[in-house]
Scaffold this active site. Structure first.
Site, mmCIF file in Angstrom:
data_model
loop_
_atom_site.group_PDB
_atom_site.id
_atom_site.type_symbol
_atom_site.label_atom_id
_atom_site.label_comp_id
_atom_site.label_asym_id
_atom_site.label_seq_id
_atom_site.Cartn_x
_atom_site.Cartn_y
_atom_site.Cartn_z
ATOM 1 N N ARG A 16 0.811 -1.216 0.000
ATOM 2 C CA ARG A 16 0.000 0.000 0.000
ATOM 3 C C ARG A 16 0.847 1.271 0.000
ATOM 4 O O ARG A 16 0.338 2.355 -0.295
ATOM 5 C CB ARG A 16 -0.951 0.001 1.205
ATOM 6 C CG ARG A 16 -2.192 -0.847 0.987
ATOM 7 C CD ARG A 16 -3.094 -0.844 2.198
ATOM 8 N NE ARG A 16 -2.589 -1.713 3.249
ATOM 9 C CZ ARG A 16 -3.130 -1.808 4.463
ATOM 10 N NH1 ARG A 16 -4.187 -1.059 4.780
ATOM 11 N NH2 ARG A 16 -2.631 -2.630 5.358
ATOM 12 N N GLY A 78 1.635 -14.531 7.550
ATOM 13 C CA GLY A 78 0.973 -14.006 8.730
ATOM 14 C C GLY A 78 1.914 -13.722 9.883
ATOM 15 O O GLY A 78 3.072 -14.136 9.892
ATOM 16 N N THR A 79 1.368 -13.013 10.873
ATOM 17 C CA THR A 79 2.196 -12.556 11.996
ATOM 18 C C THR A 79 2.650 -13.698 12.899
ATOM 19 O O THR A 79 3.771 -13.687 13.427
ATOM 20 C CB THR A 79 1.425 -11.510 12.814
ATOM 21 O OG1 THR A 79 0.113 -12.006 13.116
ATOM 22 C CG2 THR A 79 1.308 -10.200 12.050
ATOM 23 N N ASP A 103 6.562 -1.087 11.810
ATOM 24 C CA ASP A 103 5.964 0.108 11.211
ATOM 25 C C ASP A 103 5.182 0.913 12.237
ATOM 26 O O ASP A 103 4.248 1.645 11.902
ATOM 27 C CB ASP A 103 5.063 -0.271 10.033
ATOM 28 C CG ASP A 103 3.900 -1.178 10.435
ATOM 29 O OD1 ASP A 103 3.765 -1.501 11.644
ATOM 30 O OD2 ASP A 103 3.111 -1.580 9.549
ATOM 31 N N ASN A 170 -6.758 -3.611 18.846
ATOM 32 C CA ASN A 170 -5.448 -4.240 19.035
ATOM 33 C C ASN A 170 -4.396 -3.395 18.321
ATOM 34 O O ASN A 170 -4.497 -3.159 17.114
ATOM 35 C CB ASN A 170 -5.485 -5.654 18.450
ATOM 36 C CG ASN A 170 -4.125 -6.318 18.431
ATOM 37 O OD1 ASN A 170 -3.227 -5.936 19.188
ATOM 38 N ND2 ASN A 170 -3.979 -7.318 17.580
ATOM 39 N N TYR A 366 33.481 32.032 -3.560
ATOM 40 C CA TYR A 366 33.593 30.577 -3.452
ATOM 41 C C TYR A 366 34.954 30.224 -2.853
ATOM 42 O O TYR A 366 35.996 30.646 -3.365
ATOM 43 C CB TYR A 366 33.456 29.900 -4.821
ATOM 44 C CG TYR A 366 33.787 28.428 -4.768
ATOM 45 C CD1 TYR A 366 32.952 27.533 -4.086
ATOM 46 C CD2 TYR A 366 34.941 27.927 -5.352
ATOM 47 C CE1 TYR A 366 33.265 26.184 -4.009
ATOM 48 C CE2 TYR A 366 35.254 26.577 -5.288
ATOM 49 C CZ TYR A 366 34.410 25.699 -4.607
ATOM 50 O OH TYR A 366 34.725 24.383 -4.522
#
Length: 456
Positions: A16, A78-79, A103, A170, A366
């Protein structure tokens, strides 16, 4: 206090985000999100940190280096599956394990410690960090029984209408009895809408087996923000900037407009320094006391001493000693080193140069690959010509010298102390001490030239 371990989940691709950059490497206040998470885990005194990365996530390891151990989740299943990858490192250990998403850059060490303390005081097998959300869309719901104890956590896609109406969410951060965690992970199935192994299912299994499952609710929901897209990334940056600016102001820094001031996480600022709007302070910049940082200045990875004034200028990887002033509209490029009470005026560029005490470089000049001593005056339009088309060369100007306007110093060249260089000179040879160098053609006036020119 039991030994504490952290498992940081950093394997998600983050589709995303629509980015070529790995999700957890997107910066918040100048630092990758996963860097904030590991910072807080370290501050919370974790005994071991294990980061779960995905295939192709070498840059995460390169960034964190030896601050963490690493395991690879080859498939995104999955986690629960992600945490299971740390089995070899942690499964046989006694203690408390915190599982933190890579994240969630706004989580603090204080929250992690409070979560662990709550977990251990309640002798829980699992504790979930929760928050109250007026709009819980996108989050798993925490389902409590009549007694208020946590019964289960339901992902939104699997929630009933009644469960979806629950506003306690959660946050994705958990605390577990380590041995119970890895024993229960073996029992997690994937009978759900996504066909994945959910870590929240461990909660329900432990509850059904008679284990104590607890919850610790955040007072400030902002801490729980998980960054899944650019909108959330911008919000995380806004919250982090406000937090950083607030801390500096409490420590005695005057920030004229905190909303329009951008200070990255590792910047340090002394008391009584004043910062005007639209200033960007980046990297590991250190600014002393009693400084003035004017509007639209950008300072990165630089060390600014006390009493320095910087007006609408850019400073990169440079050092500035006490009492110097810069700008407006000047640029100190990497390797610039200014001693005490140096004056750098309008539209001056310095690169890889040392500028001695009380030296003044007023405007439109300069100075590159140079070493300037003390009490030197450099006139307007002077150019240190350091590049011959192939190599860079160094120019040295010693103490008490006067460089006239529109001088070109062709390096390599040395100008000894107490010398003068006439305006408009191009200096190609060394100048001895106490000399006046003039390197320009004598003026010739052509009489009556005007009448010989064609006119319209």
């Amino acid at each position: 206090m039991n030994p504490k371990y952290a498992v940081v989940l950093a394997a998600g691709q983050g589709t995303r985000m629509k980015s070529k950059l790995y999700k957890v490497l997107h910066p918040v206040a100048g630092k990758p999100m996963v860097g904030h998470v590991v910072d807080q885990a370290e501050e919370a005194k974790m005994d071991r940190i294990v980061t779960v990365v995905g295939v192709g996530a070498e840059k995460v390891q390169e960034y964190l280096g030896e601050r963490s151990e690493y395991v690879i989740q080859e498939e995104q299943l999955g986690t629960a599956h992600a945490v299971m990858q740390a089995k070899e490192q942690l499964a046989d250990k006694q203690g408390t394990t915190l599982v933190i998403c890579g994240d969630t850059p706004l989580l603090t060490a204080d929250t992690l410690n409070q979560l662990a303390m709550h977990h251990e005081m309640n002798k829980a097998k699992a504790t979930v960090l929760t928050a109250y959300a007026q709009d819980p869309t996108g989050y798993g719901r925490v389902i409590r029984g009549e007694s208020g104890a946590v019964e289960k956590i339901v992902e939104q896609k699997d929630a009933s209408t009644e469960e979806a109406a629950v506003k306690e969410i959660n946050t994705g951060t958990y605390c577990f009895d380590n041995e119970a965690l890895f024993a229960t992970l073996e029992k997690v199935g994937n009978e759900n809408a996504q066909g994945e192994y959910y870590l929240p299912d461990v909660i329900e299994i432990l509850k059904n087996e008679g284990g104590i499952v607890s919850a610790y609710q955040l007072e400030n929901k902002e801490e729980a923000l998980g960054v899944n897209d650019r909108v959330a990334l911008a919000e995380a940056n806004r919250v982090m900037r406000a937090r950083i600016n607030h801390a500096h102001m409490k420590n005695g820094v005057s920030i004229i407009d905190p909303v329009a001031t951008y200070i990255e996480r590792d910047v340090q600022i002394g008391a009584d320094t004043v910062i005007e709007p639209n200033v960007y302070l980046k990297g590991k910049t250190l600014i002393g006391e009693d400084c003035f940082i004017g509007a639209h200045s950008v300072i990165r990875d630089s060390r600014i001493a006390n009493g320095v004034s910087i007006t609408s200028s850019t400073i990169e990887e440079s050092t500035i000693a006490n009492g110097s002033d810069i700008g407006p509209n000047s640029h100190l490029r990497p390797g610039s080193d200014l001693k005490e009470d140096v004056h750098i005026g309008n539209y001056v560029e310095i690169k890889k140069a040392s500028i001695g005490k009380n030296t003044k470089i007023g405007h439109l000049t300069y100075v590159g690959d140079a070493e300037l001593g003390e009490n030197i005056n450099v006139g307007c339009g002077t150019v240190f010509v350091n590049y011959d088309g192939k190599d860079k060369h160094k120019a040295i100007v010693k103490d008490n010298s006067f460089i006239g306007c529109n001088t070109n110093l062709i390096a390599p060249v040395t100008v000894e102390e107490n010398t003068y260089i006439a305006a408009g000179s191009t200096i190609t040879d060394n100048v001895p001490s106490k000399a006046l160098a003039i390197a320009r053609a004598r003026q010739v006036n052509k009489e009556d030239y005007f009448k010989n020119m064609p006119h319209k």
